[in-house]
Enzyme design. Structure first.
Site, PDB file in Angstrom:
ATOM      1  N   GLN A  22      45.623  32.712  47.944  1.00 30.48           N
ATOM      2  CA  GLN A  22      44.390  33.484  48.047  1.00 30.48           C
ATOM      3  C   GLN A  22      43.804  33.616  46.649  1.00 30.48           C
ATOM      4  O   GLN A  22      44.532  33.663  45.652  1.00 30.48           O
ATOM      5  CB  GLN A  22      44.649  34.868  48.663  1.00 30.48           C
ATOM      6  CG  GLN A  22      44.925  34.795  50.164  1.00 30.48           C
ATOM      7  CD  GLN A  22      45.183  36.152  50.778  1.00 30.48           C
ATOM      8  OE1 GLN A  22      46.113  36.829  50.379  1.00 30.48           O
ATOM      9  NE2 GLN A  22      44.374  36.535  51.750  1.00 30.48           N
ATOM     10  N   SER A  23      42.482  33.705  46.563  1.00 30.14           N
ATOM     11  CA  SER A  23      41.803  33.532  45.273  1.00 30.14           C
ATOM     12  C   SER A  23      41.959  34.725  44.346  1.00 30.14           C
ATOM     13  O   SER A  23      42.105  34.565  43.139  1.00 30.14           O
ATOM     14  CB  SER A  23      40.314  33.238  45.498  1.00 30.14           C
ATOM     15  OG  SER A  23      40.165  32.043  46.237  1.00 30.14           O
ATOM     16  N   THR A  24      41.919  35.943  44.864  1.00 25.87           N
ATOM     17  CA  THR A  24      41.912  37.132  44.016  1.00 25.87           C
ATOM     18  C   THR A  24      42.976  38.116  44.480  1.00 25.87           C
ATOM     19  O   THR A  24      43.477  38.043  45.612  1.00 25.87           O
ATOM     20  CB  THR A  24      40.538  37.820  44.051  1.00 25.87           C
ATOM     21  OG1 THR A  24      40.251  38.256  45.383  1.00 25.87           O
ATOM     22  CG2 THR A  24      39.441  36.857  43.585  1.00 25.87           C
TER      23      THR A  24
END
Length: 690
Positions: A22-24
């Site tokens: 997941q990106s953040t």
């Protein structure tokens, strides 16, 4: 499962890798459904026929744009190179990579070891041209999608910021209201703390001095205790970063600013690295809307503060450093009239040393001779006299304003103490209510609440004691008579309580800079004063020669020694100098030893009795020769009967031997039946001779 989805036995004997990303960090904490769906790919791998399944979730919270390191992705690439991976399972192509470099590198490795790429849409074999083309298009679409989303978000945020409606993070002292937008924080204690910082900077002109002043007054500053929400605060002792952040933030001047910092990209170890928070010049700020909201200071004062802070930090050519004390009044104010550089200050002599101004930058940087050097005592005194002459017409008004400012400062300090006490009492009442609402039988919670209540009460007592101590101090200290000081500016300037820093600040308030030069022909220091109002004036100060300093022996003392040394001893010379009130160069009284030392330094011949050749006598020698006392000889001299000479007034008398043989002197000395008085020629006797 279709025939095309069946995997070869050689591929199934290897392990399947499920890549979770997941990106953040926010997505990791909130988007839990996406995590579950990615972890469910383990079941998909078993359904496809894989026995050994590995999950790589090291990259949770890391972007796949190629700007940050991804240890999980690097481990996946290492396994592919070793031929241990039969298939890579991902939720979407964007989970594996968002940049073309990483994506095509992964496909190249999968094609070399005949590994498969599996997502929710099917199974792809990178060895087949059609599958490779489809995977390449997915990667390109993912990369393009990321760029489009980022551009749309940035453009929308910038457009909203240009209207002043983007709710960006605001500094302490402001809050976003739901109805009226950006406004003051309703906490009055917080507002007073910020206003006090600006008020002290107006007075002191230095962020460091503001910190020291507020720390001496035990002023506290709020610190957010809830992260970025900025709702609750803990009041802690003020620090330097609190002061400088308030002084440098344009929000406090009523300006809405967006885009005042930038990101920078660098190539490190083959990967792009981004760093944020790099400040941009004032001219390159993307959005700046003045008078956008209520302000603590106006924009003109904010610009003055930034200029003063820049001068304090760097001392640029177009300005001077703030007064920071020391022993030199003109430190940082003098500019060379020959090369235009700033003069530096050096200290010479024993102990504290005396300040010396010199232009030595050409010597240090270019190995050229110094422009000039001169002592600092006389120029400092001359400039001080000029400053006092300039402020004399407005001294009364300045004293009145100073007295008013002194009273305002005391009022501000007391108001801060009262606000702190008010907040401490509220916290104590709140702690009491919490303790009262707790079940007494639940001792685990009640004990902690009781302890918190006691701590709150202790803070209340501490605030009350501090406020009472401040009141007693103010009542005990006499109110300064600033009006009386205005009548005698010289006494106010030289008062023991006035520091050199205060004198330097007064000088900088009136003078912009001083151009210095040395006239070698006349041996004078030429000081051209550029006043703040645009006026100019010039002073000429005598430049001391070699050996001329503050402890130099006065010229009149040397002249007296030269005139008396041939006929008088060092004891007589020392006594004469002391009677005349002439001290030594160090302000001491004279002794025979000091007179003798000074004679040797200046080559003055000592007293020798043989040089008198018996023609001159001292008072004691004349009294011994006539057989009388010194008082009788002094009376004869005062009555004019006995001639005597003095080199200077109050020096010892010198009497010729021939004058002692005068008939009048012999007659007066021989009289024993009456007082020794001088008889006037025209005086008549009260009694007849019969």
């Amino acid at each position: 499962m279709t025939t095309s989805d069946l995997l070869p036995a050689a591929v199934l004997r290897r392990k399947a890798v499920v890549y979770v990303r997941q990106s953040t960090q926010t997505q990791v904490q909130t988007n839990l459904e996406s995590q579950r769906r990615q972890y469910d790919l383990v079941e998909e791998a078993h359904r496809r026929g894989f026995v050994q399944v590995e999950v790589i979730d090291d990259d949770l919270g890391r972007s796949a744009s190629g700007m940050v390191a991804r240890p999980g992705f690097d481990r996946l690439v290492a396994w592919l190179c070793a031929g241990e991976v039969g298939a890579v399972l991902c939720f979407d192509a964007s989970r594996l990579a968002r940049n073309g470099r990483d994506w095509h590198h992964l496909l190249e490795l999968c094609g070399l070891v005949e590994a498969r790429v599996i997502d929710l849409d099917g199974v792809y074999d990178p060895c087949r041209p059609n599958d490779r083309l489809l995977l390449g298009m997915k990667g390109s679409i993912s990369e393009f999608e990321l760029g489009v989303l980022r551009a749309r978000m940035f453009d929308a945020a910038r457009a909203k910021a240009q209207r002043g409606e983007l709710r960006i993070s605001v500094p302490i002292g402001y809050i976003w209201h739901r109805e009226i937008g950006l406004g003051f924080d309703p906490d009055m204690r917080l507002q007073e703390a910020i206003q006090l910082i600006f008020a002290r900077f107006r007075k002191l002109g230095s962020a460091r001095q503001v910190l020291l002043s507020l720390a001496a007054d035990q002023v506290h500053f709020p610190r957010p205790s809830d992260g970025k929400k900025m709702v609750s605060f803990d009041w802690t002792p003020i620090r330097y970063r609190n002061v400088i952040s308030v002084l440098k933030n344009p929000f406090y001047a009523g300006a809405y600013v967006y885009g005042k910092s930038e990101k920078r990209t660098a190539l490190v170890d083959g990967r792009l690295r981004k760093s944020y928070g790099h400040g941009k010049p004032f001219e390159q700020w993307e959005v700046m809307l003045k008078d956008h909201h209520a302000a603590y200071i106006d924009w003109a004062e904010f610009e003055r503060n930034q200029k003063q802070l820049a001068l304090n930090a760097y001392g640029r050519v177009d300005g001077v450093k703030s007064g920071r004390g020391g022993r030199a009044l003109l430190a940082g104010m003098l500019c060379c009239g020959r090369c235009g550089r700033r003069l530096t200050v050096a200290y010479t002599g024993r102990g504290a040393g005396q300040p010396v101004y010199r232009c030595d930058r050409p010597n240090v940087q270019l190995a050229q001779p110094r422009c000039f050097t001169f002592g600092g005592r006389r120029p400092d005194e001359a400039i001080a006299r000029e400053i006092l002459r300039a402020v004399e017409p407005m001294a009364i008004e300045a004293a009145r304003q100073a007295e008013q400012r002194h009273m305002e400062l005391q009022a501000d300090q007391r108001r801060l103490g009262e606000l702190e006490l008010q907040q401490a009492r509220y916290e104590a009442v709140l702690a009491e209510r919490r303790y009262a609402a707790c079940d007494p039988d639940n001792r685990l919670i009640a004990a902690q609440l009781e302890k918190s209540w006691e701590a709150a009460l202790q803070r209340v007592r501490s605030c009350e004691q501090r406020l009472d101590a401040a009141d007693r101090t103010l009542s005990a200290v006499a109110r300064p008579d600033l009006g009386g000081l205005a009548q005698d500016l010289a006494a106010a300037w030289d008062a023991p309580g006035v520091t050199m820093r205060a004198r330097q600040q007064l000088l900088r308030a009136l003078v912009k800079e001083i151009i210095a030069d040395v006239d070698e022909k006349t041996r004078e220091i030429v000081l051209t004063i550029h006043w703040q109002g645009g006026q100019h004036s010039q002073l000429r100060v005598a430049k001391p020669r070699t050996g001329e300093h503050g402890c130099r022996t006065p010229d009149e003392a040397l002249a007296l020694m030269r005139s008396m040394a041939g006929r008088w001893s060092d004891e007589h010379i020392a006594a004469s100098l002391n009677r005349m009130g002439i001290p030594t160069g160090q302000g001491k009284t004279w002794t025979a030893h000091r007179v003798g030392s000074l004679r040797k330094v200046h080559g003055i011949h000592a007293y020798r009795s043989a040089e008198k050749e018996g023609q001159w006598l001292t008072m004691s020698e004349a009294a011994a020769k006539l057989g009388v006392t010194n008082h009788r000889i002094r009376s004869l001299i005062q009555d004019g009967l006995l001639p005597a000479e003095q080199v200077v007034p109050r020096a010892p008398y010198q009497i010729r031997v021939s004058d002692l043989l005068d008939q009048r002197v012999i007659e007066v000395i021989s009289r024993t039946d009456g007082p020794c008085r001088k008889i006037a020629e025209n005086q008549m006797s009260m009694f007849s001779s019969t």
